[in-house]
Every structure is written in structure tokens, then in C-alpha cells.
Design a protein around this motif. Structure first.
Motif, mmCIF file in Angstrom:
data_model
loop_
_atom_site.group_PDB
_atom_site.id
_atom_site.type_symbol
_atom_site.label_atom_id
_atom_site.label_comp_id
_atom_site.label_asym_id
_atom_site.label_seq_id
_atom_site.Cartn_x
_atom_site.Cartn_y
_atom_site.Cartn_z
ATOM 1 N N VAL A 274 0.833 -1.205 0.000
ATOM 2 C CA VAL A 274 0.000 0.000 0.000
ATOM 3 C C VAL A 274 0.868 1.255 0.000
ATOM 4 N N PHE A 275 1.900 1.280 0.852
ATOM 5 C CA PHE A 275 2.734 2.471 0.925
ATOM 6 C C PHE A 275 3.594 2.651 -0.325
ATOM 7 N N GLU A 279 3.234 6.192 -2.547
ATOM 8 C CA GLU A 279 4.519 6.797 -2.191
ATOM 9 C C GLU A 279 4.541 8.317 -2.371
ATOM 10 N N PRO A 280 3.857 8.912 -3.378
ATOM 11 C CA PRO A 280 3.904 10.378 -3.519
ATOM 12 C C PRO A 280 3.179 11.153 -2.418
ATOM 13 N N TYR A 281 2.352 10.485 -1.617
ATOM 14 C CA TYR A 281 1.579 11.179 -0.580
ATOM 15 C C TYR A 281 2.508 11.870 0.418
ATOM 16 N N VAL A 301 3.956 3.231 16.627
ATOM 17 C CA VAL A 301 4.606 4.392 16.012
ATOM 18 C C VAL A 301 5.984 4.007 15.473
ATOM 19 N N LYS A 302 6.746 3.255 16.242
ATOM 20 C CA LYS A 302 8.068 2.815 15.780
ATOM 21 C C LYS A 302 7.952 1.969 14.529
ATOM 22 N N ASP A 303 6.987 1.044 14.528
ATOM 23 C CA ASP A 303 6.781 0.194 13.357
ATOM 24 C C ASP A 303 6.381 1.031 12.140
ATOM 25 N N MET A 304 5.540 2.046 12.375
ATOM 26 C CA MET A 304 5.107 2.888 11.261
ATOM 27 C C MET A 304 6.274 3.709 10.702
ATOM 28 N N ARG A 305 7.134 4.224 11.555
ATOM 29 C CA ARG A 305 8.275 4.986 11.061
ATOM 30 C C ARG A 305 9.203 4.095 10.231
ATOM 31 N N ARG A 306 9.399 2.858 10.668
ATOM 32 C CA ARG A 306 10.223 1.935 9.880
ATOM 33 C C ARG A 306 9.569 1.639 8.529
ATOM 34 N N LEU A 307 8.269 1.453 8.544
ATOM 35 C CA LEU A 307 7.553 1.146 7.308
ATOM 36 C C LEU A 307 7.622 2.312 6.323
ATOM 37 N N LEU A 308 7.461 3.527 6.827
ATOM 38 C CA LEU A 308 7.485 4.708 5.958
ATOM 39 C C LEU A 308 8.891 4.992 5.426
ATOM 40 N N ALA A 309 9.908 4.510 6.137
ATOM 41 C CA ALA A 309 11.297 4.764 5.728
ATOM 42 C C ALA A 309 11.754 3.817 4.632
ATOM 43 N N LYS A 310 11.020 2.757 4.362
ATOM 44 C CA LYS A 310 11.449 1.777 3.340
ATOM 45 C C LYS A 310 11.380 2.355 1.943
#
Length: 310
Positions: A274-275, A279-281, A301-310
């Protein structure tokens, strides 16, 4: 993904106007490492009788100012611009929600997409004043026009206040007797395009999209990709794609039924994909996690930051 930050939503029923609970729950969100909290208007007791109560606003603002958080605002869940019996009241509360958001510096408002109960006696009286009956498709066009007109007026007020409105795609159980443009993000796109204001777009709820794509057999990925150019705000939470609802959360949870609002990674939604699709969001990623799971906020929150950093 280069976002504005991560937020978590409050729970209106748990806050229930209690400022001590509000302060404590905002503390959970801040301590988890969030940048934002999403407030729920009807849990704050600030809008009373369709107007912002200034003394109450000051008390709530004192609590909000204790945290280094930004805020977004979710309008009442039952607020519905297509209601025949309460539509004028709902419109006044929507406008008061804009005033409240401006007063606390919330630049994003979430509105659940409008709907009409086609078996509602009030709707029948409103649209069928004679014994004649409009064809279903003709009625839908009238409903769309009325809703768009209201959203244009409210959107213009919000624009003057520097506020964006994100109309949320919602889950739906009874598409035979109800009408909504908001179940599928692709039809929601058509509606916000028709409204035609650059500050009226979509709050893409990924969890709702997953549930309804499974229940009504539309393409999950295509719907998300179609919505992307119009997405102003993002709601993320997990579930198992089972739209059935036994009503009580603790009854649904063991079986994976319904709109569970689980932390990302606890259900079946393929969020890594999904991310990549979105990705342009660049807006806020707001996690709608069932608040009974607040002990897991920090890891979420930690898991989300890791996911968004991929």
C-alpha cells in the motif's frame, strides 16, 4: 515516503467530555512519539447547540497546549449532509467544526461521506411530495447535487480559514437500502471532482477500503491508486477483510470480524505494498487504533516509522 508526520486518533466515547481523560489520553499519544493527535469533535463538549462555546473552548485549549502535538479534527460520526430530518442541524455543526478547528490550529477536518436511507420516511416525504416516485438513478443525481452544493459552501468557509476537508470513504453494510457515494474511493473521487474545490479532497481510509473491496468485489489497489491524486489525509489501521459485525468489539476480535482498528501489521492488509502505491503522498499518516490497545501505541509508532522509511 516524505510525510508531515504520524498521528493517532482519540476515542470520543472514552474521553466523553472529561478533560482529565483528554489530558491523559493525549499524553499516551505524545509519549508514543506521535507528531499529531486526531480530535473527535463530539468528545470535547465544545460545540453546543451548533455553536462554539467560548469558555469551554478555552478550557480545552489549555489541555491541548500542554503537548507539543499538532491536531486534526474528525467531525461527529453521524453528521450527514444528506439527512432529511437533521440536515440543517448537521450543517450548522459542520460549520462550527470549522470554527473550532481554526481556533485550535487544526488545518485538516475529516468528514464521513454522506448517505441517504432510501427507506427513510423523511426522505420519501422530502423527495416524493406527490404520489409519484422518482427513478432510482434520477434520485441519486439529486442527492449528489444537494451534497455537492453543501460541501462547496462549507469548503469555501474552510478555505478562508486555511482548512482542508477530507471526505472519508466509509464502510457500508446495506447498499440495497442505503445510498452513498463514499463506499468506493473511485466514486468518492468523482464526487470531490464535482465539488471542485482544491481544499475539499479525500481522507483515504485504507482499512475501510480493504473491507469494502472484499465485500463488494472491487479492486483494492486500483481504488487506492485512483484516489491518490485527491488524498488530503490518510487513515491507516488493520483488519482481516471480514465486513461482518457482531457489534461488540470483544466479540468481533477473536474471529477477526469487522472494522477492528488494529495496529498496522496485526491484520491482513498488505501495508508494505500500500505504501508503495501511495509513495507520492506527503500529508499526515493518522493511525486509527482501537484505544483499548493504547499500551501498544509506542511500538505502533516505531513500526510505522520503519515502514514509511522503506
Amino acid at each position: 515516503m516524505n510525510t508531515r508526520g504520524i498521528g493517532i486518533s482519540l476515542n470520543a466515547d472514552m474521553v466523553n467530555g472529561d478533560l482529565e481523560v483528554l489530558e491523559r489520553h493525549l499524553g499516551y499519544i505524545a509519549d508514543a512519539g506521535c507528531d499529531y493527535a486526531e480530535l473527535i469533535l463530539h468528545g470535547l463538549d465544545v460545540v453546543i447547540g451548533g455553536r462554539v462555546h467560548q469558555k469551554r473552548l478555552e478550557r480545552v485549549r489549555q489541555v491541548l497546549d500542554k503537548y507539543e502535538l499538532g491536531y486534526t479534527m474528525h467531525l461527529p460520526y453521524e453528521l450527514n449532509l444528506l439527512s432529511c430530518s437533521k440536515g440543517d442541524d448537521y450543517e450548522r455543526v459542520f460549520e462550527a467544526g470549522i470554527e473550532l478547528s481554526a481556533a485550535i490550529g487544526a488545518d485538516t477536518i475529516v468528514y464521513h461521506s454522506s448517505y441517504a436511507e432510501l427507506t427513510d420516511h423523511n426522505l420519501m416525504q422530502h423527495y416524493f411530495p406527490t404520489y409519484g416516485r422518482l427513478p432510482r438513478e434520477e434520485l441519486f443525481q439529486i442527492l449528489l447535487e444537494e451534497d455537492a452544493t453543501k460541501l462547496r459552501r462549507l469548503g469555501s468557509i474552510a478555505k478562508d480559514a486555511g482548512i482542508t476537508i477530507g471526505v472519508e470513504n466509509n464502510i457500508w453494510y446495506d447498499i440495497k437500502n442505503d445510498y452513498t457515494y463514499g463506499m468506493n474511493p473511485q466514486t468518492l473521487v468523482e464526487h470531490v471532482r464535482y465539488v471542485g474545490l482544491d481544499n475539499v479532497g479525500i481522507t483515504l481510509d485504507v482499512g475501510h477500503c480493504y473491507l469494502t473491496s472484499m465485500a463488494y468485489d472491487y479492486d483494492f489497489k486500483k481504488a487506492i491508486e485512483a484516489a491518490l491524486p485527491y488524498v488530503k489525509h490518510l487513515h491507516v489501521h488493520d483488519n482481516f477483510g471480514e465486513l461482518y459485525d457482531a457489534k461488540a468489539y470483544m466479540s468481533n476480535l477473536p474471529y477477526g470480524y469487522g472494522d477492528l482498528h488494529l495496529p498496522v501489521g496485526w491484520g491482513d492488509i498488505p501495508y508494505e505494498e500500500v505504501f508503495q502505491w501511495i509513495e507520492p503522498y506527503q500529508g499526515i499518516v493518522n493511525m486509527e487504533i482501537e484505544f483499548r490497545l493504547y499500551p501498544h501505541f509506542q511500538e505502533a509508532v516505531k513500526d510505522m516509522r520503519r515502514l514509511l522509511a522503506k
